[in-house]
Scaffold this motif. Structure first.
Motif, mmCIF file in Angstrom:
data_model
loop_
_atom_site.group_PDB
_atom_site.id
_atom_site.type_symbol
_atom_site.label_atom_id
_atom_site.label_comp_id
_atom_site.label_asym_id
_atom_site.label_seq_id
_atom_site.Cartn_x
_atom_site.Cartn_y
_atom_site.Cartn_z
ATOM 1 N N ASP A 1 0.829 -1.215 0.000
ATOM 2 C CA ASP A 1 0.000 0.000 0.000
ATOM 3 C C ASP A 1 0.862 1.262 0.000
ATOM 4 O OD1 ASP A 1 0.965 -0.067 2.595
ATOM 5 O OD2 ASP A 1 -0.936 0.478 3.506
ATOM 6 N N THR B 1 -5.472 2.693 3.783
ATOM 7 C CA THR B 1 -5.663 1.246 3.663
ATOM 8 C C THR B 1 -6.718 0.760 4.639
ATOM 9 O OG1 THR B 1 -3.309 1.207 3.189
ATOM 10 C CG2 THR B 1 -4.385 -0.903 3.464
ATOM 11 N N THR B 2 -6.723 1.335 5.833
ATOM 12 C CA THR B 2 -7.762 0.980 6.801
ATOM 13 C C THR B 2 -9.142 1.258 6.203
ATOM 14 O OG1 THR B 2 -6.299 1.506 8.644
ATOM 15 C CG2 THR B 2 -8.654 1.488 9.116
ATOM 16 N N SER C 1 -9.842 1.551 3.022
ATOM 17 C CA SER C 1 -10.064 0.652 1.870
ATOM 18 C C SER C 1 -10.594 -0.699 2.355
ATOM 19 C CB SER C 1 -8.757 0.438 1.097
ATOM 20 O OG SER C 1 -8.342 1.625 0.492
ATOM 21 N N PHE C 2 -10.083 -1.147 3.486
ATOM 22 C CA PHE C 2 -10.608 -2.398 4.023
ATOM 23 C C PHE C 2 -12.078 -2.231 4.419
ATOM 24 C CE2 PHE C 2 -11.507 -5.220 7.658
ATOM 25 C CZ PHE C 2 -11.435 -6.430 6.979
ATOM 26 N N SER D 1 -14.256 -2.473 1.518
ATOM 27 C CA SER D 1 -14.516 -3.851 1.066
ATOM 28 C C SER D 1 -15.587 -4.508 1.930
ATOM 29 C CB SER D 1 -13.221 -4.674 1.063
ATOM 30 O OG SER D 1 -12.840 -5.079 2.372
ATOM 31 N N SER E 1 -11.626 -7.720 2.070
ATOM 32 C CA SER E 1 -10.362 -7.912 1.348
ATOM 33 C C SER E 1 -9.217 -8.309 2.284
ATOM 34 C CB SER E 1 -9.983 -6.617 0.632
ATOM 35 O OG SER E 1 -8.624 -6.654 0.243
ATOM 36 N N THR F 1 -6.125 -8.590 1.425
ATOM 37 C CA THR F 1 -4.948 -7.766 1.096
ATOM 38 C C THR F 1 -5.010 -6.424 1.815
ATOM 39 O OG1 THR F 1 -4.805 -8.806 -1.064
ATOM 40 C CG2 THR F 1 -3.629 -6.735 -0.791
ATOM 41 N N HIS F 2 -6.190 -5.790 1.751
ATOM 42 C CA HIS F 2 -6.318 -4.515 2.462
ATOM 43 C C HIS F 2 -6.169 -4.726 3.963
ATOM 44 C CE1 HIS F 2 -7.100 -2.242 -1.028
ATOM 45 N NE2 HIS F 2 -8.360 -2.611 -1.231
ATOM 46 N N ASN G 1 -2.489 -5.183 4.923
ATOM 47 C CA ASN G 1 -1.729 -3.933 4.812
ATOM 48 C C ASN G 1 -2.174 -2.885 5.822
ATOM 49 O OD1 ASN G 1 0.354 -3.739 2.555
ATOM 50 N ND2 ASN G 1 -1.316 -4.751 1.484
ATOM 51 N N SER G 2 -3.358 -3.067 6.379
ATOM 52 C CA SER G 2 -3.861 -2.059 7.324
ATOM 53 C C SER G 2 -3.321 -2.262 8.739
ATOM 54 C CB SER G 2 -5.391 -2.084 7.367
ATOM 55 O OG SER G 2 -5.864 -3.200 8.116
#
Lengths: 397, 345
Positions: free
Chosen positions: B55, B95-96, B98-99, B102, B112, B114-115, B118-119
């Motif tokens: 990210d 990223t938080t 973005s999760f 999702s 997600s 991946t998110h 990365n979070s």
């Protein structure tokens, strides 16, 4: 350099109990009560069990949850018990330099789902959740609550945060930065984190079974565990020392974001560092409280390393009683490890049925007596962090 | 305690990436149009394939880390005894969220992974460790404005204990629309220009960036910018009672927050020599890392870089030529303070 640091207070709150003694007692009785979360709902079916702290375990003197994240509330409960245990009044403590070092994951995350849902819909969400987050950084909140004037640090090393907090506090004491240090971890159950672990497909739909043949993954938990460490010069004659921090080690796999190094490279290095600092040998260790999450990868690697470096030394996972409390785990497990040393018996590793015959070392499945003065509490973390502390029971040094 | 040398710097911000870009901005040759990081220079160190699942927050960190190691002459060497300490005020916010996107878009069961991975707050440190082969102790800290002083305090401890031969310390915060919204709700419409010396009125503009440095006790070769002489953090008191070097100039973390600014004025006596540089990097919790970097560059050159001129009414003096061999960098938080002291080599 000072190596061995006295521990004059212990505090713990977790699903197993509201304090150290009741948690250890319930573990020794083999009790555990994983169940679907009561504090939030999700769409996962079957529902994934968690180890939730009953609300009545929290004391009445805490700031309300509207103002303070539950993570910090949990930290305050454990900190209060640890501070009471040292035998000093709060007035005395406030005249000393008392540091606060707390590991967490949820306690430092700005992830309020309802706030964000409203925000992305173009609404104007109220700032209450953000206010609460900004007021609740765990170390600062605990320092402010008890008016402790030493250094503060909030560590976010994922699942090894609590163990690393103990190591960091030890560094402060050795460097003369404080007289005493509250150190450990705190974390609350959170819908966002819950969905995250479910997305990684490492959350089990059944009670966690560390080192079992058909282990399906972890159960999340919540709680806090705190140790009050002291500089040797600050311990008064006659003051009860509950134990000693003999060694700490940490190292990184630098291998994969979510999987441990298959040969446990970082864990081996961390163990070597801790043994050297503790000036002891593997055979001096009475037992090991392993990370033991119940995920296939973690337990495989940990079993392999323990079999090779600590052959014949009994080990357990206490996560069968507490769930995986993430940033709190290292704190809670260090407290339970030391309490077990002092009680002279170690709770059985629950859930290892049937054991994984392919693992080179398996945990003790019955409660057993302690034979020796030293024990290890070990944490392996997301991102490849590996940390451990070596503890000595009270009265032995 | 030991006073390690700062042997490498890796600043990344709206002004650009690297010591040269920061020097240019400090000299007034370039001025950031926005406090946003351009990650293009990262391609000089890592190919896109290596970073495609990483990210933005972590990429800022990777760029800062590569720059600092290169500046210290450690790139490509054996980094097995280089510890990593990473501080952030808020962690990987984009990223938080973005999760959460999702979860909200696809439901609990299709969030997600991946998110999510990365979070996690130590993901950036993990990515840096994996990409650069750092296997020594690694620590991530998150405590708002106190994160930088706290991380540097830990670096000194690790070096004093000889746990590591060097520490790669970094600090990252990123901007995102939610932060902009919070600023608007708390402070009203954003101004166009951050004015550090306007202490009573809100002029903060959210910034982002990463700022890395290499700390060593016994560097084998090469230059060093300054010594890290002091790093202290307190969570409850309004400010340090003593720095041990009161006559030294101060780099203040004033970044346009009216709730904090007056406390600087209350703490520092009249006549103090002061500088503030938030106008170059914006308002972000880890801004103190930029102050430390700029102070180190100043100590190396014998003079602090010029900053916005002090307005009438402030009883301080502008810092410039360094009569002192020390500089104090002070950051005040909502509760508590972080103090970093540097000394010339």
């Amino acid at each position: 350099m000072i190596q061995h640091l006295p521990i004059t207070g212990l505090g713990c709150i977790c699903a197993a109990g509201p304090d150290v003694q009741s948690s250890l007692t319930s573990m020794l009785r083999g009790e555990r009560h994983p169940a679907p979360a009561l504090r939030f709902a999700t769409d996962h079916r079957p529902q994934l069990p968690v180890f939730e702290v009953p609300q009545n375990y929290l004391t009445d003197d805490l700031p309300p949850e509207a103002d303070c994240l539950r993570t910090s509330q949990l930290a305050m409960v454990a900190a209060a018990e640890a501070l009471r245990g040292c035998g000093r009044t709060m007035v005395e403590l406030q005249t000393l330099r008392v540091g606060v070092c707390i590991g967490t994951t949820v306690g430092s995350a700005m992830n309020n789902e309802e706030f964000y849902r409203q925000f992305r819909q173009g609404e104007e969400p109220e700032m209450g959740p953000i206010n609460r987050y900004l007021r609740s950084n765990p170390a600062a909140t605990v320092a402010a609550h008890f008016q402790l004037k030493g250094p503060v640090a909030t560590l976010v090393n994922a699942c090894s945060s609590g163990t690393d907090a103990i190591g960091l506090a030890a560094s402060w004491l050795r460097a003369g930065l404080c007289d005493l240090a509250l150190a450990g971890g705190a974390d609350e159950l959170c819908r966002t984190t819950f969905n995250g672990f479910a997305s990684l497909q490492i959350a089990a739909a059944e009670p966690v079974r560390p080192f079992a043949a058909e282990r399906k993954g972890l159960n999340l938990g919540e709680g806090a565990g705190m140790l009050l460490l002291g500089h040797p010069d600050i311990v008064r004659e006659g003051e009860r020392v509950q134990g000693w921090l003999r060694g700490y080690g940490s190292a990184t796999d630098a291998y994969h974001l979510t999987a441990p190094h298959p040969e446990g490279a970082g864990l081996r290095r961390a163990i070597a560092e801790a043994l050297e600092q503790a000036a002891c040998r593997p055979e001096d260790i009475a037992f090991i409280n392993a990370h033991g999450t119940g995920t296939p990868d973690n337990d495989r690697v940990e079993s392999r390393v323990l079999a090779e470096l600590f052959a014949g030394i009994p080990f357990v996972s206490s996560k069968g009683y507490t769930g995986h409390t993430l940033g709190a785990a290292g704190g809670i497990e260090a407290v339970i490890t030391l309490a077990s040393l002092n009680a002279g018996e170690v709770p059985a590793s629950i859930g290892c049925e049937p054991p994984d015959a392919e693992l080179p070392a398996l945990p003790e499945r019955r409660t057993f007596p302690v034979t020796g003065g030293l024990a290890i509490s070990e944490s392996l973390a997301f991102g490849g962090n590996n940390s451990l502390v070596i503890l000595e029971g009270g009265g032995a040094s | 305690m030991i006073a390690p040398l700062i042997t490498g710097l890796g600043p990344v911000g709206g002004f650009g990436a690297g010591v040269g870009a920061l020097r240019n901005a400090l000299a007034g040759e370039s001025r950031p149009e926005a406090y946003r990081v351009d990650l293009t220079p990262l391609e000089r160190y890592l190919n896109r394939r290596a970073t495609r699942r990483i990210d933005r927050f972590s990429q800022i960190g990777l760029l800062g880390a590569c720059l600092a190691l290169e500046d210290a002459g450690l790139s490509g060497g054996d980094l097995s005894r280089v510890g990593l300490i990473l501080s952030s005020g808020y962690g990987p916010l984009r990223t938080t969220f973005s999760f959460l996107d999702s979860v909200l878009d696809d439901g609990d069961c299709l969030a997600s992974p991946t998110h999510f991975s990365n979070s996690v707050h130590n993901a950036a440190a993990a990515h840096i460790g994996i990409q650069l082969g750092l296997t020594a102790p690694c620590m991530s800290l998150s405590q708002f404005e106190l994160s930088v002083a706290s991380g540097l305090q830990l670096a000194r401890c690790w070096l004093a204990e000889r746990r590591v031969d060097a520490v790669l310390f970094g600090a990252i915060d990123e901007s995102c629309p939610v932060v902009d919204y919070c600023y608007r709700r708390y402070f009203g419409p954003a101004g166009e220009r951050l004015e550090p010396w306007v202490l009573q009125r809100q002029t903060a503009v959210p910034g982002e960036g990463g700022c890395f440095m290499v700390l060593q006790v016994d560097p084998s070769a090469g230059r060093s910018y300054a010594r890290l002489d002091r790093a202290e953090v307190c969570g409850i008191s309004p400010g340090p009672k003593s720095t041990g070097s009161e006559d030294a100039p101060w780099v203040l973390g004033c970044d346009g927050h009216a709730g904090i600014g007056p406390r600087y004025a209350a703490l520092l006596p009249a006549g103090s020599q002061v500088a503030a540089y938030a106008g170059l990097y914006g308002a972000l919790p880890v801004g103190q890392a930029f102050d430390v970097t700029i102070a180190a560059l100043g100590l190396e050159g014998g003079a602090l870089y010029p900053c916005d001129p002090l307005p009438e009414g402030l009883a301080w003096q502008p810092a410039g030529h360094l009569g002192s061999t020390r500089v104090n960098c002070l950051k005040l938080a909502a509760t508590g303070w972080g103090l970093v002291g540097l000394e010339s080599v």
